[in-house]
Scaffold this motif. Structure first.
Motif, PDB file in Angstrom:
ATOM      1  N   GLU A   1      48.125  65.436  74.710  1.00  0.00           N
ATOM      2  CA  GLU A   1      47.443  65.727  73.450  1.00  0.00           C
ATOM      3  C   GLU A   1      48.359  66.532  72.540  1.00  0.00           C
ATOM      4  O   GLU A   1      49.366  67.070  72.974  1.00  0.00           O
ATOM      5  CB  GLU A   1      46.154  66.508  73.718  1.00  0.00           C
ATOM      6  CG  GLU A   1      46.362  67.716  74.629  1.00  0.00           C
ATOM      7  CD  GLU A   1      45.066  68.359  75.054  1.00  0.00           C
ATOM      8  OE1 GLU A   1      44.553  69.153  74.252  1.00  0.00           O
ATOM      9  OE2 GLU A   1      44.592  68.081  76.170  1.00  0.00           O
TER      10      GLU A   1
ATOM     11  N   ILE B   1      46.735  71.888  67.071  1.00  0.00           N
ATOM     12  CA  ILE B   1      45.371  71.680  67.551  1.00  0.00           C
ATOM     13  C   ILE B   1      44.395  71.798  66.388  1.00  0.00           C
ATOM     14  O   ILE B   1      44.383  72.779  65.666  1.00  0.00           O
ATOM     15  CB  ILE B   1      45.020  72.710  68.645  1.00  0.00           C
ATOM     16  CG1 ILE B   1      45.900  72.486  69.881  1.00  0.00           C
ATOM     17  CG2 ILE B   1      43.539  72.609  69.015  1.00  0.00           C
ATOM     18  CD1 ILE B   1      45.663  73.488  70.981  1.00  0.00           C
TER      19      ILE B   1
ATOM     20  N   PRO C   1      40.182  70.210  65.081  1.00  0.00           N
ATOM     21  CA  PRO C   1      38.971  69.518  65.540  1.00  0.00           C
ATOM     22  C   PRO C   1      39.133  68.004  65.461  1.00  0.00           C
ATOM     23  O   PRO C   1      39.989  67.487  64.748  1.00  0.00           O
ATOM     24  CB  PRO C   1      37.886  70.011  64.582  1.00  0.00           C
ATOM     25  CG  PRO C   1      38.412  71.297  64.037  1.00  0.00           C
ATOM     26  CD  PRO C   1      39.899  71.135  63.973  1.00  0.00           C
ATOM     27  N   ASP C   2      38.277  67.299  66.190  1.00  0.00           N
ATOM     28  CA  ASP C   2      38.327  65.837  66.198  1.00  0.00           C
ATOM     29  C   ASP C   2      37.734  65.240  64.928  1.00  0.00           C
ATOM     30  O   ASP C   2      37.879  64.037  64.690  1.00  0.00           O
ATOM     31  CB  ASP C   2      37.592  65.303  67.432  1.00  0.00           C
ATOM     32  CG  ASP C   2      38.279  65.749  68.727  1.00  0.00           C
ATOM     33  OD1 ASP C   2      39.337  65.194  69.054  1.00  0.00           O
ATOM     34  OD2 ASP C   2      37.761  66.667  69.374  1.00  0.00           O
TER      35      ASP C   2
ATOM     36  N   ARG D   1      37.108  71.627  70.870  1.00  0.00           N
ATOM     37  CA  ARG D   1      38.395  70.973  71.128  1.00  0.00           C
ATOM     38  C   ARG D   1      39.258  71.810  72.082  1.00  0.00           C
ATOM     39  O   ARG D   1      39.886  71.288  73.001  1.00  0.00           O
ATOM     40  CB  ARG D   1      39.125  70.777  69.786  1.00  0.00           C
ATOM     41  CG  ARG D   1      40.587  70.385  69.882  1.00  0.00           C
ATOM     42  CD  ARG D   1      40.747  68.962  70.358  1.00  0.00           C
ATOM     43  NE  ARG D   1      42.135  68.548  70.248  1.00  0.00           N
ATOM     44  CZ  ARG D   1      43.091  68.868  71.118  1.00  0.00           C
ATOM     45  NH1 ARG D   1      42.797  69.614  72.171  1.00  0.00           N
ATOM     46  NH2 ARG D   1      44.325  68.439  70.950  1.00  0.00           N
TER      47      ARG D   1
ATOM     48  N   PRO E   1      40.807  66.700  73.628  1.00  0.00           N
ATOM     49  CA  PRO E   1      40.417  65.670  72.654  1.00  0.00           C
ATOM     50  C   PRO E   1      39.134  64.951  73.086  1.00  0.00           C
ATOM     51  O   PRO E   1      38.912  64.701  74.268  1.00  0.00           O
ATOM     52  CB  PRO E   1      41.613  64.713  72.650  1.00  0.00           C
ATOM     53  CG  PRO E   1      42.753  65.500  73.225  1.00  0.00           C
ATOM     54  CD  PRO E   1      42.156  66.462  74.189  1.00  0.00           C
TER      55      PRO E   1
ATOM     56  N   ALA F   1      32.251  63.312  69.594  1.00  0.00           N
ATOM     57  CA  ALA F   1      32.384  64.421  68.662  1.00  0.00           C
ATOM     58  C   ALA F   1      31.246  64.402  67.642  1.00  0.00           C
ATOM     59  O   ALA F   1      30.680  65.452  67.297  1.00  0.00           O
ATOM     60  CB  ALA F   1      33.740  64.350  67.950  1.00  0.00           C
TER      61      ALA F   1
END
Length: 480
Positions: A420, A425, A427-428, A457, A462, A468
């Motif tokens: 990932e 990093i 959010p989805d 997350r 992920p 999500a």
């Protein structure tokens, strides 16, 4: 270059050979410039650090000259000759220019002195090179080579001190440091850079006059401190600053690390530990010296004096010293006029330097590893180096265990990065998707939803888009 030291011809012969080879390299540019000054009726000499470095066989492409010409006359001479010219230092008698890859500064014979109400030196011009040299900081920087004749000028014994690797002042140390108190810090910097001893009378004057450093602007103090930290042997210079009392006015958190201990409450010497961490961090540098890493290594434990507690079982604790240390670091660096970005980076490293020790036996969850990477951000590689440097135990078994544990953490970070995007990093779902899914307009609710998804997350890694969306709707229903 005629013999300047009949008592030690072999030493002179050795430095002559080094100097001649260096001067031959820069001669086309230096001699050309000198002839132009000569044609205009002025003198020109290579001076100061350039002569010192030529004698040491380490002259670079930065050349310092001194002249009896006033700044306006210097400009008239160099403008038609140089590739570029700048006047940033002209108020202090210095004209800068570039020619054929050399960075050149030409300074009119001068003296600098402070009064007790000013943070800037008052400049007056002179007509004699010997008077100019006596006002320079140290004898090893008070030598000159008159051009184009290549005549060596050393009225204050700089060559002898250079051979002995000792720092003395051309006049009395008290006069020199009164002219410019920053020279006290410069003594520590040269000791660290050149591995020179500082003469006892110079150290005595530094100690007696330490308070005078307060008259110097924060920017000049910061720049000199940086040069010391970036030197080959900063421990030597830092010790001199601390022992003379100057550090108490510049970085008081450093001498404060010399915590008293008694026979009932023992702990390692935090001051010596910090200097060792600095040296170990230097060993991990790749390429050029890293000022951010070195400052973080030196300052990482400055929160300990304020957080020290004596426990009933005889141990000494420093709970949350990393948080206190980060605040102290930010304040000290702000006072010294560091850039906001550098303050942010160094303070973050100080704050995070203990985080790894929660790793224990390697039982961190993937979520904890993600948070470690997220919190370190662009400073992750420096954090790796700082954390490894912070192990100064002489217990080889303990040191080996810590090293293996950190190896394991780095391996897990690498594995997660393959799976990932750890470096960024997020959010989805982004803000626009959140508004579309929830049917709401821009407002504080978007930020709250974004924060919820970010935590999700970090905790789970992920997520598929549908998962999500479902999690966001469930959270939104709970908010309603």
């Amino acid at each position: 270059m005629p013999n300047a030291n009949e008592d030690n011809p072999s030493a002179l012969n050795q430095v002559q050979r080094r100097a001649v080879s260096e001067l031959l390299r820069v001669s086309p540019v230096a001699d050309d410039l000198a002839r132009r000054f000569q044609d205009a009726g002025f003198s020109l000499a290579l001076v100061g650090g350039s002569v010192r470095d030529a004698l040491l066989g380490r002259l670079g492409n930065d050349l310092d000259f001194t002249t009896d010409a006033r700044p306006d006359d210097v400009l008239k001479i160099v403008r038609p000759w140089a590739d570029s010219v700048w006047e940033v230092g002209i108020a202090f008698g210095t004209v800068g220019c570039q020619k054929a890859g050399y960075q050149i500064e030409v300074t009119t014979y001068r003296s600098e002195a402070y009064d007790r109400t000013s943070r800037k030196p008052e400049v007056s011009y002179g007509d004699c090179i010997e008077d100019d040299l006596v006002r320079r900081d140290f004898t090893v920087n008070a030598m000159a080579v008159a051009l184009p004749e290549k005549e060596f000028v050393d009225p204050y014994g700089g060559l002898e001190d250079l051979a002995a690797r000792v720092l003395r002042t051309p006049g009395t140390p008290e006069e020199s440091f009164s002219d410019d108190p920053l020279r006290m810090m410069r003594a520590a910097r040269f000791a660290a850079q050149l591995d020179f001893e500082v003469a006892p009378e110079v150290v005595a004057a530094m100690t007696a006059m330490a308070e005078r450093i307060e008259i110097v602007s924060a920017e000049r103090v910061r720049d000199e401190f940086n040069k010391l930290i970036l030197s080959a042997n900063p421990r030597r210079g830092l010790r001199l600053l601390v022992d003379s009392g100057i550090a108490g006015y510049v970085v008081p958190e450093l001498p404060a690390l010399r915590l008293e201990s008694d026979e009932h409450h023992k702990h390692k010497d935090v001051y010596e530990h910090s200097l060792t961490v600095l040296e170990q961090a230097m060993d991990l540098e790749e390429g050029e010296p890293d000022l951010v890493l070195r400052l973080a290594a030196l300052l990482h434990d400055i929160g300990k004096p304020r957080t020290r507690r004596f426990e009933q079982d005889g141990r000494v604790s420093f709970h949350h010293h990393e948080v206190v240390g980060a605040k102290l670091t930010k304040k000290r660096m702000t006072d010294l006029k560091y850039s906001n970005d550098m303050i942010k980076d160094v303070s973050l490293l100080v704050e995070l330097h203990l985080r790894f020790h929660g790793y224990g036996t390697g039982e961190w969850t993937d979520s904890a590893v993600r948070r470690y990477v997220r919190d370190a951000g662009p400073q992750l590689e420096r954090l790796h180096k700082l954390t490894r440097s912070d192990c100064t135990t002489r217990n080889k078994r303990k040191a080996g265990a810590l090293s293996r544990a950190y190896d394991g953490l780095e391996e897990r970070i690498a594995q997660l990065k393959e799976q990932e995007e750890l470096d960024s990093i997020r959010p989805d779902l982004d803000g626009n998707q959140i508004m579309d899914i929830l049917g709401i307009r821009p407002g504080p609710e978007i930020g709250k939803a974004y924060k919820f998804l970010l935590e999700l997350r970090l905790e789970n890694g992920p997520m598929e888009h549908d998962a999500a969306v479902a999690a966001l709707k469930e959270w939104w229903a709970a908010q309603s």
